[in-house]
Design a protein around this motif. Structure first.
Motif, PDB file in Angstrom:
ATOM      1  N   VAL A  30       0.873  -1.172   0.000  1.00 25.93           N
ATOM      2  CA  VAL A  30       0.000   0.000   0.000  1.00 25.93           C
ATOM      3  C   VAL A  30       0.908   1.219   0.000  1.00 25.93           C
ATOM      4  CG1 VAL A  30      -1.723   1.293   1.333  1.00 25.93           C
ATOM      5  CG2 VAL A  30      -1.821  -1.221   1.252  1.00 25.93           C
TER       6      VAL A  30
ATOM      7  N   GLN B 110       1.167   5.707   0.128  1.00 29.02           N
ATOM      8  CA  GLN B 110       0.482   6.929   0.547  1.00 29.02           C
ATOM      9  C   GLN B 110       1.321   8.117   0.125  1.00 29.02           C
ATOM     10  OE1 GLN B 110      -0.171   7.318   4.838  1.00 29.02           O
ATOM     11  NE2 GLN B 110      -2.173   8.217   4.375  1.00 29.02           N
TER      12      GLN B 110
ATOM     13  N   TYR C  83       4.199   0.952   2.071  1.00 30.78           N
ATOM     14  CA  TYR C  83       4.053   0.031   3.183  1.00 30.78           C
ATOM     15  C   TYR C  83       3.894  -1.402   2.675  1.00 30.78           C
ATOM     16  CZ  TYR C  83       2.743   3.981   6.265  1.00 30.78           C
ATOM     17  OH  TYR C  83       2.710   5.139   7.001  1.00 30.78           O
TER      18      TYR C  83
ATOM     19  N   TRP D 193      -3.964   0.999  -2.751  1.00 31.76           N
ATOM     20  CA  TRP D 193      -3.572  -0.408  -2.784  1.00 31.76           C
ATOM     21  C   TRP D 193      -2.788  -0.699  -4.056  1.00 31.76           C
ATOM     22  CZ3 TRP D 193      -5.029  -4.665  -5.951  1.00 31.76           C
ATOM     23  CH2 TRP D 193      -4.634  -5.921  -5.437  1.00 31.76           C
TER      24      TRP D 193
ATOM     25  N   GLN E 255      -1.970  12.514   1.265  1.00 31.68           N
ATOM     26  CA  GLN E 255      -3.058  11.837   0.545  1.00 31.68           C
ATOM     27  C   GLN E 255      -3.492  10.562   1.258  1.00 31.68           C
ATOM     28  OE1 GLN E 255      -4.375  13.427  -2.245  1.00 31.68           O
ATOM     29  NE2 GLN E 255      -2.954  14.978  -1.469  1.00 31.68           N
ATOM     30  N   GLY E 256      -4.456   9.872   0.655  1.00 31.41           N
ATOM     31  CA  GLY E 256      -4.983   8.649   1.238  1.00 31.41           C
ATOM     32  C   GLY E 256      -4.173   7.425   0.864  1.00 31.41           C
ATOM     33  N   LEU E 257      -4.733   6.285   1.203  1.00 30.61           N
ATOM     34  CA  LEU E 257      -4.073   5.009   0.969  1.00 30.61           C
ATOM     35  C   LEU E 257      -4.429   4.479  -0.420  1.00 30.61           C
ATOM     36  CD1 LEU E 257      -4.924   3.373   4.406  1.00 30.61           C
ATOM     37  CD2 LEU E 257      -2.811   4.542   3.759  1.00 30.61           C
TER      38      LEU E 257
END
Lengths: 121, 107
Positions: A37, A39, A95, A47, A43-45
């Motif tokens: 993942v 980021q 991540y 996938w 900002q957001g996550l």
């Protein structure tokens, strides 16, 4: 205890590739899968993909498909994510995380500490 | 890809308030829905899986409901340590997606 330890931050030029590693410990590597993942700053996550720790079968998100390859090394209990043809849009914290299959669907239960990849000329 | 839409994008509430976040899927995902929160500089943490299963160690003030396309995360009594950004995630098919996030602040 379960640990996922990722490689250190990277600075790359546009067009280059980056390979991030994630070393697992504290459990039987092949019994679980992994997901990646990212980021971007503020900002957001997002996938990126999934890879089986058992047989290395992988699937990728459409936004990075064709540029990303995820692999495992069962001799060192390490999973890798390589991203090619980098642009500034790939600047992000990456991540790795462990995936456990559960009755209610897959769950992400442990995360690495994150690896900052900066793409800049 | 299945699109996950959260609302609101952000909210500010007082300690002790009941807070609800919604997450809508662009197609039926049954109950393959997870909720995470993420504090600044930290990795996300799984709170709820399978739409309603509270993870071990997560306070009981958190709860999740829903199935199909509409889901909610509720914090029954907001605490200062709940300040974070909350994300839903679907794992219905082989291509997983996250919602855009809901940032919770204390008023």
């Amino acid at each position: 205890q379960v640990q996922l330890v990722q490689s250190g931050g990277e600075v790359k030029r546009p067009g280059a590739s980056v390979k991030v590693s994630c070393k697992a410990s504290g459990y039987i590597f092949s019994n679980y899968a992994f997901t990646w993942v990212r980021q971007a700053p503020g900002q957001g996550l997002e996938w990126l993909g999934y890879i089986s720790g058992y047989n290395g079968n992988a699937r990728y998100g459409h936004m990075v498909q064709g540029r990303v390859t995820m692999t495992t090394d069962t001799t060192t209990d390490t999973v890798y994510m390589e991203l090619r043809s980098l642009t500034s849009d790939d600047t992000a914290v990456y991540y790795c995380a462990r995936v456990v299959a559960a009755d209610g669907g897959d769950e992400i239960d442990y995360w690495g500490q994150g690896t900052l990849v900066i793409v800049s000329s | 890809d299945i699109q996950m839409t959260q609302s609101p994008t952000s909210l500010s509430a007082s300690v002790g308030d009941r807070v609800t976040i919604t997450c809508r899927a662009s197609q039926n995902i049954r109950s393959y829905l997870n909720w995470f929160h993420q504090k600044p500089g930290k990795a996300p943490k799984l709170l709820i899986s399978g739409a309603s299963t509270l993870q071990s160690g997560v306070p009981s003030r958190f709860s999740g409901t829903g199935s199909g396309t509409d889901f909610t995360l509720t914090i029954s009594s907001l605490q200062p340590e709940d300040v974070a950004t909350y994300y839903c995630q679907q794992t219905f098919n082989n291509i997983w997606t996250f919602g855009q996030g809901t940032k919770i602040e204390i008023k």
